[in-house]
Design an enzyme around this catalytic site. Structure first.
Site, PDB file in Angstrom:
ATOM      1  N   ALA A   1       0.836  -1.210   0.000  1.00  9.39           N
ATOM      2  CA  ALA A   1       0.000   0.000   0.000  1.00  9.39           C
ATOM      3  C   ALA A   1       0.863   1.249   0.000  1.00  9.39           C
ATOM      4  O   ALA A   1       0.558   2.228  -0.696  1.00  9.39           O
ATOM      5  CB  ALA A   1      -0.938  -0.015   1.201  1.00  9.39           C
ATOM      6  N   ASP A   2       1.940   1.246   0.776  1.00 12.24           N
ATOM      7  CA  ASP A   2       2.839   2.401   0.807  1.00 12.24           C
ATOM      8  C   ASP A   2       3.472   2.650  -0.553  1.00 12.24           C
ATOM      9  O   ASP A   2       3.553   3.795  -1.019  1.00 12.24           O
ATOM     10  CB  ASP A   2       3.943   2.175   1.843  1.00 12.24           C
ATOM     11  N   GLU A   3       3.928   1.580  -1.175  1.00  8.25           N
ATOM     12  CA  GLU A   3       4.635   1.742  -2.441  1.00  8.25           C
ATOM     13  C   GLU A   3       3.687   2.171  -3.559  1.00  8.25           C
ATOM     14  O   GLU A   3       4.034   3.013  -4.394  1.00  8.25           O
ATOM     15  CB  GLU A   3       5.362   0.447  -2.785  1.00  8.25           C
TER      16      GLU A   3
END
Length: 426
Positions: free
Chosen positions: A181-183
């Site tokens: 999700a962060d990437e």
């Protein structure tokens, strides 16, 4: 011969974010030539520096018992400049405003409201630089009932709908083994930042705005981009809400099958390796069947079209798995690929490093890092024909560029820097 400069050469970016999401956005920009200044907390720096695995530094950086160096940091923060600045202090806040005055784009990843409490919110920064693009990362966004919740990527993955459909029907849901999700949010943030810069600096055609007609585009300014961690991954789950709304379908776990087309799965070859195979269009399926010497599958009522194959995918997987299980990986690929079959082996890092295609496309670069020595890392993606970008150095030491940035951007002298360092401002 293409230039080593990237298409963002000359762009100035301040990165105030921590960990992964904002750092992914600035990392992509740095790969393609932007001057990215990573603003870190004095003494401790970005928490990503504490993510393992670690490697011991080589001389002369192996003294003082500082411990190992994060490989996450070295790759994720490559091409960036590191400065230290205490944003909680009034002096640090004033310095940040002076830096923002020189910047094109600012990235931050604090909880909603933190920048405003420091006097560094959008209104404050746009007073000193009306053209600044501000990309704000947070778990749940800057608005809505969940905005004040702490939100890491794991929670975003769960609430995006992605995790609910990942795994096998008879097993629990499965989290991704990377900060997905962060990437993904970082990629969306980088894209959104470029869109805002295009609007600010792009062609001067008429761009109607609600209630404003067609303004003079020479006066376009900066804006604020609100990037949550859950929404970009939710956006990639493309038709799922519509499927639920119109058909009452809520996507469930189906293992390695693709719920909307077949065949697509992982199969074990005769030498014990895993192969990915996808033939999700009719022509590709027919090509695969002929290449396998199983042309009868094309006219078999169970497999005649995609709807039938989905209904009977367990039978189809058994047939395909039986064929592949009787052949080595090399034999299966040598048979299928020349005929147009879409098949490939499941790679680990060692196999990626050895693969000639990765090597030919320069997807793995050799970097000579002062702290780590010769180091291999992922290359520049994607490939530009004229402005391909470059990796000039791995992640910097904490505050390594204080003198350079504060001098070049703000004109501060050596004694001023020493005084601020002694006060803990930088």
């Amino acid at each position: 011969m293409p230039s080593a400069f990237g298409p963002l050469n000359g762009l100035k970016v301040l990165d105030l974010s921590i960990i992964v999401a904002g750092g992914t956005a600035s990392s992509l920009m740095a790969d393609f030539g932007a001057e990215v200044v990573k603003v870190e907390r004095p003494g401790s720096g970005d928490p990503l520096r504490n993510w393992g695995p670690f490697k011991s530094p080589q001389p002369p950086f192996d003294k003082g018992g500082t411990g190992g160096i994060s490989l996450w940091w070295k790759v994720h923060s490559r091409n960036k400049k590191s400065i230290t600045l205490d944003l909680a202090s009034s002096q640090g806040q004033e310095l940040l405003k002076r830096l923002a005055e020189k910047a094109d784009l600012l990235i931050e990843g604090f909880r909603p409201g933190a920048m405003e409490r420091w006097g560094l919110g959008p209104e404050d920064l746009h007073r000193v630089n009306a053209r600044l693009i501000m990309v704000r990362f947070s778990g749940f966004g800057q608005s809505g009932p969940y905005k004040d919740r702490p939100g890491f990527g794991t929670i975003a993955e769960c609430m995006s709908g992605y995790v609910a459909m990942t795994g096998f029907p008879d097993s629990p849901p499965v989290l991704p083994p990377v900060p997905l999700a962060d990437e993904v949010a970082g990629v969306f943030g980088a894209m959104a930042g470029m869109m805002a810069l295009y609007y600010r600096d792009g062609p001067r055609g008429d761009v109607p705005q609600p209630g404003q007609g067609s303004p003079d585009t020479s006066e376009r300014g900066g804006q604020v981009i609100d990037v949550s961690l859950f929404e970009p991954l939710f956006r990639l789950c493309i038709p799922h809400v519509t499927m639920y709304d119109l058909l009452g379908i809520s996507r469930e776990r189906v293992g390695n099958d693709f719920p909307d087309a077949a065949p697509r799965n992982l199969y074990r070859s005769g030498d014990g390796r895993w192969l990915g195979l996808s033939a999700t269009s009719q022509s590709t399926f027919e090509t695969l069947a002929r290449a396998m010497g199983l042309a009868g599958l094309i006219t078999d009522p169970r497999f005649k079209d995609n709807a039938a194959r989905l209904e009977n995918r367990e039978d189809l997987n058994q047939v395909l798995g039986g064929w592949l299980g009787q052949r080595s990986t090399e034999e299966a690929m040598d048979t299928l690929i020349p005929a147009g079959g879409v098949v490939g082996p499941v790679y680990d890092a060692a196999q990626i490093v050895d693969d000639p295609h990765y090597q030919a496309r320069e997807d793995i670069l050799n970097i000579d890092d002062p702290e780590l020595g010769p180091t291999r890392m992922v290359g520049i993606v994607p490939k530009f024909s004229g402005t391909p970008g470059a990796v000039e150095h791995a992640g910097p030491r904490l505050g390594e560029h204080n003198r350079q940035v504060y001098s070049e951007w703000l004109g501060l002298g050596e004694q001023q820097l020493k005084d601020m360092a002694s006060q803990g401002i930088i």
